[in-house]
Motif scaffolding. Structure first.
Motif, short mmCIF file in Angstrom:
data_model
loop_
_atom_site.label_atom_id
_atom_site.label_comp_id
_atom_site.label_asym_id
_atom_site.label_seq_id
_atom_site.Cartn_x
_atom_site.Cartn_y
_atom_site.Cartn_z
N ASP A 1 2.00 21.95 2.68
CA ASP A 1 2.57 23.16 2.11
C ASP A 1 3.80 22.80 1.26
N ASP A 2 4.57 23.82 0.93
CA ASP A 2 5.71 23.62 0.00
C ASP A 2 6.80 22.71 0.57
N GLN A 3 6.75 22.45 1.85
CA GLN A 3 7.74 21.57 2.45
C GLN A 3 7.46 20.10 2.14
N PHE A 4 6.25 19.83 1.71
CA PHE A 4 5.84 18.46 1.44
C PHE A 4 5.80 18.21 -0.07
N SER A 5 6.12 16.99 -0.44
CA SER A 5 5.92 16.58 -1.83
C SER A 5 5.65 15.08 -1.85
N VAL A 6 4.99 14.64 -2.89
CA VAL A 6 4.72 13.22 -3.06
C VAL A 6 5.16 12.81 -4.45
N GLU A 7 5.47 11.52 -4.54
CA GLU A 7 5.98 11.02 -5.80
C GLU A 7 5.65 9.55 -5.92
N ARG A 8 5.46 9.12 -7.15
CA ARG A 8 5.34 7.70 -7.42
C ARG A 8 6.47 7.36 -8.39
N PRO A 9 7.64 7.10 -7.83
CA PRO A 9 8.83 7.00 -8.68
C PRO A 9 8.86 5.78 -9.59
N ASP A 10 8.10 4.76 -9.23
CA ASP A 10 8.04 3.57 -10.08
C ASP A 10 6.64 3.01 -9.98
N GLY A 11 6.43 1.80 -10.45
CA GLY A 11 5.06 1.28 -10.47
C GLY A 11 4.53 0.83 -9.14
N LEU B 1 -5.67 2.51 -7.52
CA LEU B 1 -5.34 3.63 -8.38
C LEU B 1 -5.20 4.95 -7.63
N TYR B 2 -5.80 5.02 -6.45
CA TYR B 2 -5.75 6.26 -5.68
C TYR B 2 -4.87 6.04 -4.45
N PHE B 3 -4.06 7.04 -4.17
CA PHE B 3 -3.15 6.94 -3.06
C PHE B 3 -3.27 8.19 -2.21
N TYR B 4 -3.04 7.99 -0.91
CA TYR B 4 -3.28 9.07 0.05
C TYR B 4 -2.21 9.07 1.13
N TRP B 5 -1.97 10.25 1.66
CA TRP B 5 -1.24 10.37 2.91
C TRP B 5 -2.11 11.11 3.91
N TYR B 6 -2.14 10.56 5.13
CA TYR B 6 -2.82 11.16 6.25
C TYR B 6 -1.81 11.30 7.39
N VAL C 1 -2.93 14.59 1.48
CA VAL C 1 -2.89 14.68 0.02
C VAL C 1 -3.46 13.41 -0.59
N SER C 2 -4.06 13.57 -1.76
CA SER C 2 -4.47 12.41 -2.55
C SER C 2 -3.79 12.50 -3.91
N PHE C 3 -3.60 11.35 -4.52
CA PHE C 3 -2.75 11.26 -5.71
C PHE C 3 -3.37 10.26 -6.66
N TYR C 4 -3.51 10.68 -7.91
CA TYR C 4 -4.12 9.80 -8.90
C TYR C 4 -3.53 10.11 -10.26
N ASN C 5 -3.26 9.10 -11.01
CA ASN C 5 -2.78 9.27 -12.38
C ASN C 5 -1.52 10.15 -12.41
N ASN C 6 -0.65 9.88 -11.47
CA ASN C 6 0.65 10.56 -11.38
C ASN C 6 0.58 12.05 -11.09
N GLU C 7 -0.50 12.47 -10.47
CA GLU C 7 -0.54 13.85 -10.04
C GLU C 7 -1.42 14.00 -8.80
N ILE C 8 -1.17 15.08 -8.09
CA ILE C 8 -1.96 15.36 -6.90
C ILE C 8 -3.37 15.72 -7.33
N SER C 9 -4.36 15.06 -6.73
CA SER C 9 -5.75 15.39 -7.04
C SER C 9 -6.34 16.34 -6.00
N GLU C 10 -5.83 16.28 -4.80
CA GLU C 10 -6.26 17.23 -3.78
C GLU C 10 -5.22 17.29 -2.68
#
Lengths: 116, 117
Positions: B62-72, B30-35, B47-56
């Motif tokens: 910075d603004d140059q980075f983004s994360v997405e979970r486009p499908d399941g 359920l939790y996803f991360y980039w290092y 970044v960490s990501f949970y429930n379709n949003e960034i948790s931390e």
């Protein structure tokens, strides 16, 4: 804030020697987890062990053993009878729930070279 | 044994180009991360990501980075306009939860090496 210090940048040993990798951590949390990961030359991060802050029992897994001492905030890793395949970078990491948030904080790693 | 899969394994790009790094986490996590790991340096949290949003996120993210979970199944890291200093190995990781018990062991992928020229 969380901090992990691995003072040994690089260690070289001859095969069959025992080697200890040091890890010292800082956290204000009373509940936290400590980890060791191995990064072989191929680059992936391989989980070795997780220890929670309430379990100070030392652990042995084959040639690997871990010594967790809360009194000195240390979680050292010993490889007994080292082998060439143990050559890798080893990272100690800390996971805490407050201040550090939802993430692992890694140390700078110790490069272990085991030679014949 | 379940694993985290990352593609591409290596990408070379020109400075200023957009890059998307892809990850398939373990299916019941359920939790996803980039290092990120700059060559020869320590592994740093992005970044960490949970429930379709960034948790931390860290100050690196910075603004140059983004994360997405486009499908399941996929979890992507986008760098909008790459800089030379973005050259690094990027690791995706997932965990069942972030809580206690046996759950917060992160399983890492093999990494995507990004080289910005």
């Amino acid at each position: 804030a969380q901090k992990v210090t691995q003072a040994q940048t690089e260690i070289s040993v001859v095969e069959k020697e025992d080697v200890t990798l040091d890890c010292v951590y800082e956290t204000r949390d009373t509940t936290y987890y400590l980890f060791w990961y191995k990064q072989p030359p191929s680059g992936e991060l391989v989980f070795l062990i997780r220890r929670n802050s309430f379990d100070e029992q030392n652990e042995i897994s084959g040639r690997y053993s871990w010594n967790f001492q809360k009194s000195t905030s240390s979680f050292n890793f010993t490889i007994t009878a080292s082998q060439v395949v143990d050559s890798a970078v080893y990272f100690c990491a800390l996971f805490a729930f407050t201040g550090g948030g939802n993430k692992l904080t890694f140390g700078t790693g110790t490069q272990l070279k085991v030679e014949l | 044994e379940p694993e985290v899969t990352q593609t591409p394994s290596h990408q070379v790009t020109q400075m200023g180009q957009e890059v998307i790094l892809r990850c398939v986490p373990i299916s019941n996590h359920l939790y996803f991360y980039w290092y990120r790991q700059i060559l020869g340096q320590k592994v740093e949290f992005l970044v960490s990501f949970y429930n379709n949003e960034i948790s931390e996120k860290s100050e690196i993210f910075d603004d140059q980075f983004s994360v997405e979970r486009p499908d399941g199944s996929n979890f992507t890291l986008k760098i909008r306009s790459t800089k030379l200093e973005d050259s690094a190995m990027y690791f995706c990781a997932s965990s069942p939860t972030s809580g206690g018990g046996g759950a917060n062991v992160l399983t890492f992928g093999a990494g995507s090496r990004l080289t910005v020229l």
